[in-house]
Design an enzyme around this catalytic site. Structure first.
Site, short mmCIF file in Angstrom:
data_model
loop_
_atom_site.label_atom_id
_atom_site.label_comp_id
_atom_site.label_asym_id
_atom_site.label_seq_id
_atom_site.Cartn_x
_atom_site.Cartn_y
_atom_site.Cartn_z
N GLU A 164 0.80 -1.22 0.00
CA GLU A 164 0.00 0.00 0.00
C GLU A 164 0.84 1.28 0.00
O GLU A 164 0.58 2.20 -0.76
CB GLU A 164 -0.94 0.01 1.22
CG GLU A 164 -2.05 -1.02 1.18
CD GLU A 164 -3.15 -0.64 0.19
OE1 GLU A 164 -3.07 0.43 -0.44
OE2 GLU A 164 -4.12 -1.43 0.07
N SER A 165 1.83 1.34 0.87
CA SER A 165 2.57 2.60 1.04
C SER A 165 4.06 2.45 1.25
O SER A 165 4.77 3.45 1.30
CB SER A 165 2.00 3.36 2.24
OG SER A 165 2.30 2.67 3.45
#
Length: 374
Positions: free
Chosen positions: A263-264
């Protein structure tokens, strides 16, 4: 061995405390004065020529060969230096060393004494005065040695970090997720569709179980390696949140780590083009539903994301126990987190979106690696 006794030191206009004690080698004295001077690193004669009035009161290093010496009656001299860009650079020196002679290759530390940023009368190279001189060969040899030492240290640090990461990964692989009974402050698991406000506990290390505390350093080291810009406090918060809420919601922390990487990559302030926020990329409607006050706060963000993943896993596995879920149900959970439950329902499985399929494959690959599964 370097020969330090060939050249001497000449200094002017520097405070007394900048001087080296008697008996220091000329090269050591030169380097000490270089550290104490207002040296502009990377300043060249070409740059100085382009903005001659800008560097008054600053120092520059110039390397070249002495081609002329014109002594003055006060013990100083006018030195003519041949460099790679000029054949006759004239530099003042307040005290001429006895050893300095034509043909010497030197490194000169020079102070710019003419002009200022508003002086438009300075043309070409401004007037400069030599603060110190030393053997160009000695200085280059030392700088080469320093670079080699720095490269060796960097290689050693990289090897040590790689070993730490390997050990952290091995620890994570060997550490099955710890299970505990839910506390009163945790988000409910038995009925994950609840819309009650999430009650978050303070990030206290002692709140973690003994098993979570045992693997805390390994998880923290692994996470910090993925984003070295994380502050110490952020790394602690992220590790704490992953271990605590994975445990309280009966999820595998290794899966959460893999999801956050996809995701990040552990960027706390990450925001997608679609508006998803934080470490585990919560959408605005999810933040509102979970009643989070700060979606970028690591504790809130991860607690909310783990809750949503658990909620969907419960739906697809028809069980509130993580170990009851199959890999296929886990894949559906991840696909729905990325593309939405509607898309999974519409296509009867992982949607044929390139992003979603790549997302699921990436997480499963990392998760298997962390579990020691080939």
């Amino acid at each position: 061995m370097l020969l330090f006794g060939v050249f001497a030191l000449v200094s002017v206009s520097l405070p007394v405390q900048a001087q080296e004690p008697a008996g220091s080698s000329p090269t050591a004295q030169y380097l000490s004065l270089r550290r104490a001077s207002p040296l502009v690193w990377g300043l060249t004669l070409e740059k100085l020529r382009q903005a001659p009035g800008t560097y008054k009161g600053k120092a520059i290093e110039i390397e070249g060969t002495i081609v002329g010496i014109s002594p003055s009656n006060d013990g100083g001299a006018l030195i003519i230096l041949k460099t790679t860009v000029t054949n006759g650079l004239m530099l003042k020196m307040s005290l001429l060393p006895r050893w300095l002679q034509t043909g010497a290759e030197v490194r000169a530390l020079c102070m710019v004494v003419q002009g200022n940023s508003e002086d438009a009368t300075v043309v070409g190279l401004p007037e400069m005065e030599i603060l110190a001189v030393a053997s160009a060969l000695d200085i280059r040899s030392l700088e080469t040695r320093w670079k080699e030492e720095q490269a060796q240290l960097a290689a050693q640090r990289a090897a040590a970090e790689q070993q730490r990461q390997k050990q952290a990964k091995a620890t994570i692989q060997a550490a099955p997720p710890q299970r505990t009974t839910l506390s009163s402050r945790s988000m409910p698991v038995a009925s994950p569709s609840t819309k009650k406000k999430i009650v978050l506990g303070p990030p206290r290390y002692e709140d973690l179980s003994a098993g979570a505390r045992a693997v805390f350093p390994a998880y923290r080291g692994y996470i910090k390696n993925h984003n070295k810009r994380l502050s110490e406090g952020q790394a602690d918060q992220i590790t704490y949140a992953i271990l605590r809420y994975s445990e309280e919601m009966d999820m595998d922390p290794r899966l959460i780590v893999a999801t956050v990487i996809a995701e990040s990559d552990f960027k706390v302030q990450d925001r997608s083009r679609a508006g998803a926020m934080g470490l585990i990329q919560l959408m605005p409607d999810e933040v509102e539903r979970l009643k989070l006050t700060n979606p970028y706060d690591p504790i809130q963000n991860l607690a909310g994301g783990i809750f949503l993943l658990k909620e969907r896993l419960n739906k697809y596995s028809k069980s509130s126990t993580y170990t009851d879920a199959t890999i296929e149900q886990l894949i559906l959970t991840l696909a729905s987190y990325n593309a939405g439950e509607g898309a999974v329902k519409k296509f009867g499985g992982v949607p044929p979106y390139r992003e979603t399929q790549g997302y699921v494959k990436k997480i499963i690959k990392i998760y298997k690696e962390l579990c020691g599964i080939s």
